[in-house]
Scaffold this motif. Structure first.
Motif, PDB file in Angstrom:
ATOM      1  N   THR A 142       0.839  -1.195   0.000  1.00 56.71           N
ATOM      2  CA  THR A 142       0.000   0.000   0.000  1.00 56.71           C
ATOM      3  C   THR A 142       0.873   1.243   0.000  1.00 56.71           C
ATOM      4  O   THR A 142       2.095   1.163   0.114  1.00 56.71           O
ATOM      5  CB  THR A 142      -0.910   0.023   1.240  1.00 56.71           C
ATOM      6  OG1 THR A 142      -0.093   0.255   2.404  1.00 56.71           O
ATOM      7  CG2 THR A 142      -1.687  -1.279   1.400  1.00 56.71           C
ATOM      8  N   GLU A 143       0.238   2.376  -0.064  1.00 56.36           N
ATOM      9  CA  GLU A 143       0.955   3.647   0.012  1.00 56.36           C
ATOM     10  C   GLU A 143       1.610   3.845   1.380  1.00 56.36           C
ATOM     11  O   GLU A 143       2.452   4.719   1.538  1.00 56.36           O
ATOM     12  CB  GLU A 143       0.004   4.808  -0.290  1.00 56.36           C
ATOM     13  CG  GLU A 143      -0.302   4.962  -1.766  1.00 56.36           C
ATOM     14  CD  GLU A 143       0.931   5.300  -2.593  1.00 56.36           C
ATOM     15  OE1 GLU A 143       1.718   6.193  -2.212  1.00 56.36           O
ATOM     16  OE2 GLU A 143       1.117   4.655  -3.637  1.00 56.36           O
ATOM     17  N   ASP A 144       1.232   3.042   2.363  1.00 54.07           N
ATOM     18  CA  ASP A 144       1.803   3.151   3.708  1.00 54.07           C
ATOM     19  C   ASP A 144       2.947   2.173   3.959  1.00 54.07           C
ATOM     20  O   ASP A 144       3.503   2.159   5.049  1.00 54.07           O
ATOM     21  CB  ASP A 144       0.717   2.915   4.765  1.00 54.07           C
ATOM     22  CG  ASP A 144      -0.302   4.033   4.801  1.00 54.07           C
ATOM     23  OD1 ASP A 144       0.070   5.186   4.517  1.00 54.07           O
ATOM     24  OD2 ASP A 144      -1.466   3.751   5.115  1.00 54.07           O
ATOM     25  N   ASP A 145       3.276   1.353   2.993  1.00 52.81           N
ATOM     26  CA  ASP A 145       4.308   0.339   3.183  1.00 52.81           C
ATOM     27  C   ASP A 145       5.664   0.840   2.711  1.00 52.81           C
ATOM     28  O   ASP A 145       5.966   0.808   1.513  1.00 52.81           O
ATOM     29  CB  ASP A 145       3.930  -0.946   2.431  1.00 52.81           C
ATOM     30  CG  ASP A 145       2.759  -1.662   3.060  1.00 52.81           C
ATOM     31  OD1 ASP A 145       2.710  -1.734   4.298  1.00 52.81           O
ATOM     32  OD2 ASP A 145       1.905  -2.157   2.307  1.00 52.81           O
ATOM     33  N   TYR A 146       6.454   1.298   3.662  1.00 51.46           N
ATOM     34  CA  TYR A 146       7.800   1.785   3.351  1.00 51.46           C
ATOM     35  C   TYR A 146       8.900   0.904   3.943  1.00 51.46           C
ATOM     36  O   TYR A 146      10.054   1.061   3.587  1.00 51.46           O
ATOM     37  CB  TYR A 146       7.996   3.206   3.894  1.00 51.46           C
ATOM     38  CG  TYR A 146       7.207   4.247   3.162  1.00 51.46           C
ATOM     39  CD1 TYR A 146       7.644   4.762   1.945  1.00 51.46           C
ATOM     40  CD2 TYR A 146       6.015   4.741   3.686  1.00 51.46           C
ATOM     41  CE1 TYR A 146       6.929   5.732   1.270  1.00 51.46           C
ATOM     42  CE2 TYR A 146       5.294   5.720   3.017  1.00 51.46           C
ATOM     43  CZ  TYR A 146       5.760   6.204   1.809  1.00 51.46           C
ATOM     44  OH  TYR A 146       5.044   7.168   1.139  1.00 51.46           O
ATOM     45  N   ASP A 147       8.557   0.024   4.859  1.00 57.36           N
ATOM     46  CA  ASP A 147       9.589  -0.676   5.623  1.00 57.36           C
ATOM     47  C   ASP A 147       9.880  -2.101   5.160  1.00 57.36           C
ATOM     48  O   ASP A 147      10.678  -2.793   5.749  1.00 57.36           O
ATOM     49  CB  ASP A 147       9.256  -0.665   7.112  1.00 57.36           C
ATOM     50  CG  ASP A 147       7.871  -1.212   7.438  1.00 57.36           C
ATOM     51  OD1 ASP A 147       7.121  -1.562   6.507  1.00 57.36           O
ATOM     52  OD2 ASP A 147       7.539  -1.273   8.632  1.00 57.36           O
ATOM     53  N   TYR A 148       9.264  -2.536   4.074  1.00 56.97           N
ATOM     54  CA  TYR A 148       9.566  -3.871   3.545  1.00 56.97           C
ATOM     55  C   TYR A 148      10.894  -3.866   2.787  1.00 56.97           C
ATOM     56  O   TYR A 148      11.229  -2.918   2.087  1.00 56.97           O
ATOM     57  CB  TYR A 148       8.501  -4.324   2.539  1.00 56.97           C
ATOM     58  CG  TYR A 148       7.260  -4.911   3.141  1.00 56.97           C
ATOM     59  CD1 TYR A 148       7.278  -6.165   3.754  1.00 56.97           C
ATOM     60  CD2 TYR A 148       6.052  -4.237   3.063  1.00 56.97           C
ATOM     61  CE1 TYR A 148       6.128  -6.711   4.276  1.00 56.97           C
ATOM     62  CE2 TYR A 148       4.886  -4.787   3.590  1.00 56.97           C
ATOM     63  CZ  TYR A 148       4.936  -6.026   4.184  1.00 56.97           C
ATOM     64  OH  TYR A 148       3.791  -6.575   4.709  1.00 56.97           O
ATOM     65  N   ILE A 149      11.608  -4.988   2.914  1.00 61.97           N
ATOM     66  CA  ILE A 149      12.768  -5.259   2.072  1.00 61.97           C
ATOM     67  C   ILE A 149      12.648  -6.714   1.643  1.00 61.97           C
ATOM     68  O   ILE A 149      12.365  -7.595   2.451  1.00 61.97           O
ATOM     69  CB  ILE A 149      14.118  -4.965   2.772  1.00 61.97           C
ATOM     70  CG1 ILE A 149      15.280  -5.143   1.792  1.00 61.97           C
ATOM     71  CG2 ILE A 149      14.295  -5.764   4.049  1.00 61.97           C
ATOM     72  CD1 ILE A 149      16.600  -4.532   2.266  1.00 61.97           C
ATOM     73  N   PHE A 150      12.799  -6.931   0.348  1.00 61.82           N
ATOM     74  CA  PHE A 150      12.680  -8.261  -0.223  1.00 61.82           C
ATOM     75  C   PHE A 150      14.055  -8.705  -0.706  1.00 61.82           C
ATOM     76  O   PHE A 150      14.701  -7.991  -1.472  1.00 61.82           O
ATOM     77  CB  PHE A 150      11.693  -8.256  -1.394  1.00 61.82           C
ATOM     78  CG  PHE A 150      10.330  -7.759  -1.004  1.00 61.82           C
ATOM     79  CD1 PHE A 150       9.425  -8.598  -0.380  1.00 61.82           C
ATOM     80  CD2 PHE A 150       9.970  -6.444  -1.239  1.00 61.82           C
ATOM     81  CE1 PHE A 150       8.169  -8.141  -0.004  1.00 61.82           C
ATOM     82  CE2 PHE A 150       8.716  -5.972  -0.868  1.00 61.82           C
ATOM     83  CZ  PHE A 150       7.813  -6.826  -0.247  1.00 61.82           C
ATOM     84  N   GLU A 151      14.480  -9.865  -0.238  1.00 62.61           N
ATOM     85  CA  GLU A 151      15.774 -10.424  -0.633  1.00 62.61           C
ATOM     86  C   GLU A 151      15.515 -11.581  -1.586  1.00 62.61           C
ATOM     87  O   GLU A 151      15.007 -12.626  -1.193  1.00 62.61           O
ATOM     88  CB  GLU A 151      16.537 -10.906   0.590  1.00 62.61           C
ATOM     89  CG  GLU A 151      17.895 -11.486   0.272  1.00 62.61           C
ATOM     90  CD  GLU A 151      18.601 -12.002   1.508  1.00 62.61           C
ATOM     91  OE1 GLU A 151      19.362 -12.981   1.358  1.00 62.61           O
ATOM     92  OE2 GLU A 151      18.394 -11.462   2.602  1.00 62.61           O
ATOM     93  N   LEU A 152      15.843 -11.371  -2.836  1.00 56.17           N
ATOM     94  CA  LEU A 152      15.630 -12.369  -3.888  1.00 56.17           C
ATOM     95  C   LEU A 152      16.945 -13.069  -4.177  1.00 56.17           C
ATOM     96  O   LEU A 152      17.946 -12.420  -4.468  1.00 56.17           O
ATOM     97  CB  LEU A 152      15.109 -11.683  -5.153  1.00 56.17           C
ATOM     98  CG  LEU A 152      15.021 -12.522  -6.425  1.00 56.17           C
ATOM     99  CD1 LEU A 152      14.044 -13.679  -6.266  1.00 56.17           C
ATOM    100  CD2 LEU A 152      14.639 -11.639  -7.608  1.00 56.17           C
ATOM    101  N   THR A 153      16.918 -14.389  -4.107  1.00 58.77           N
ATOM    102  CA  THR A 153      18.079 -15.199  -4.453  1.00 58.77           C
ATOM    103  C   THR A 153      17.726 -16.007  -5.695  1.00 58.77           C
ATOM    104  O   THR A 153      16.707 -16.694  -5.725  1.00 58.77           O
ATOM    105  CB  THR A 153      18.462 -16.141  -3.292  1.00 58.77           C
ATOM    106  OG1 THR A 153      18.702 -15.354  -2.122  1.00 58.77           O
ATOM    107  CG2 THR A 153      19.710 -16.942  -3.623  1.00 58.77           C
ATOM    108  N   ILE A 154      18.570 -15.892  -6.712  1.00 58.39           N
ATOM    109  CA  ILE A 154      18.372 -16.605  -7.965  1.00 58.39           C
ATOM    110  C   ILE A 154      19.566 -17.530  -8.169  1.00 58.39           C
ATOM    111  O   ILE A 154      20.712 -17.092  -8.160  1.00 58.39           O
ATOM    112  CB  ILE A 154      18.285 -15.626  -9.158  1.00 58.39           C
ATOM    113  CG1 ILE A 154      17.136 -14.643  -8.960  1.00 58.39           C
ATOM    114  CG2 ILE A 154      18.159 -16.383 -10.470  1.00 58.39           C
ATOM    115  CD1 ILE A 154      17.122 -13.511  -9.980  1.00 58.39           C
ATOM    116  N   LYS A 155      19.270 -18.793  -8.338  1.00 60.97           N
ATOM    117  CA  LYS A 155      20.317 -19.766  -8.660  1.00 60.97           C
ATOM    118  C   LYS A 155      19.727 -20.720  -9.683  1.00 60.97           C
ATOM    119  O   LYS A 155      18.832 -21.496  -9.368  1.00 60.97           O
ATOM    120  CB  LYS A 155      20.795 -20.513  -7.435  1.00 60.97           C
ATOM    121  CG  LYS A 155      21.964 -21.418  -7.735  1.00 60.97           C
ATOM    122  CD  LYS A 155      22.706 -21.837  -6.509  1.00 60.97           C
ATOM    123  CE  LYS A 155      23.960 -22.575  -6.940  1.00 60.97           C
ATOM    124  NZ  LYS A 155      24.812 -22.879  -5.831  1.00 60.97           N
TER     125      LYS A 155
END
Length: 174
Positions: A142-155
């Protein structure tokens, strides 16, 4: 004979390691809180809280040996990446948010073994992850979501996304 078999085994394992695909690691975040004091400003700076969050991002990624930072060409996304860029000595590279699928294809093809940060917007962060072949990790940003961090691992063909939060909690978790 036994020594020959051991030698051949070591050679075979060594060859497998040479051809093994290297991991790509990508952290994807939304820009930090923007200054909303002027609703007519289409390209605002970060708010004071946003500046703190940008510093928190650099602290969160400290020690991760980031190779590249990508941001859209908006002040709020670039300003979110500047503390990390300053600490790593990297220059922020801009990308067009409308072509995040092209960015993903290019990075998958050319960035094996690299570690990157991509800064986007609430409506593009999960689309970036999908462009890399991952599933959307949360129902909606949402417009209120600033604190997410997504760690994507590709192998190879495998995609794994870890969801975390960084900086001050932006809103109450449900």
């Amino acid at each position: 004979m036994k020594n020959l078999i051991i030698l051949l085994l070591f050679l075979f394992v060594g060859q497998q390691n040479i051809y093994a695909q290297k991991t790509i690691k990508i952290w994807v975040v939304r820009h930090a809180e923007k200054d909303v004091s002027n609703p007519k400003d289409k390209d605002p700076d970060l708010s004071p809280l946003g500046k703190e969050r940008a510093e928190a991002l650099a602290k969160y990624l400290k020690g991760e040996k980031i190779d590249s930072i990508f941001s859209t060409n908006y002040k709020r996304t670039r300003l979110t990446g500047y503390p990390t860029a300053d600490k790593t000595g990297l220059t922020i590279q801009t990308y067009d948010p409308a072509t995040h699928s092209e960015l993903a294809k290019n990075l998958i093809k050319n960035a094996e073994g690299k570690r990157m940060l991509i800064i986007g917007h609430s409506n593009t962060v999960q689309e970036i992850l999908v462009a890399f072949g991952a599933q959307k990790p949360v129902k909606e940003l949402t417009e209120d979501d600033y604190d997410y961090i997504f760690e994507l691992t590709i192998k190879g063909d495998k995609r794994e996304v870890k969801v975390d939060r960084y900086g001050a909690e932006h809103h109450t978790k449900e």
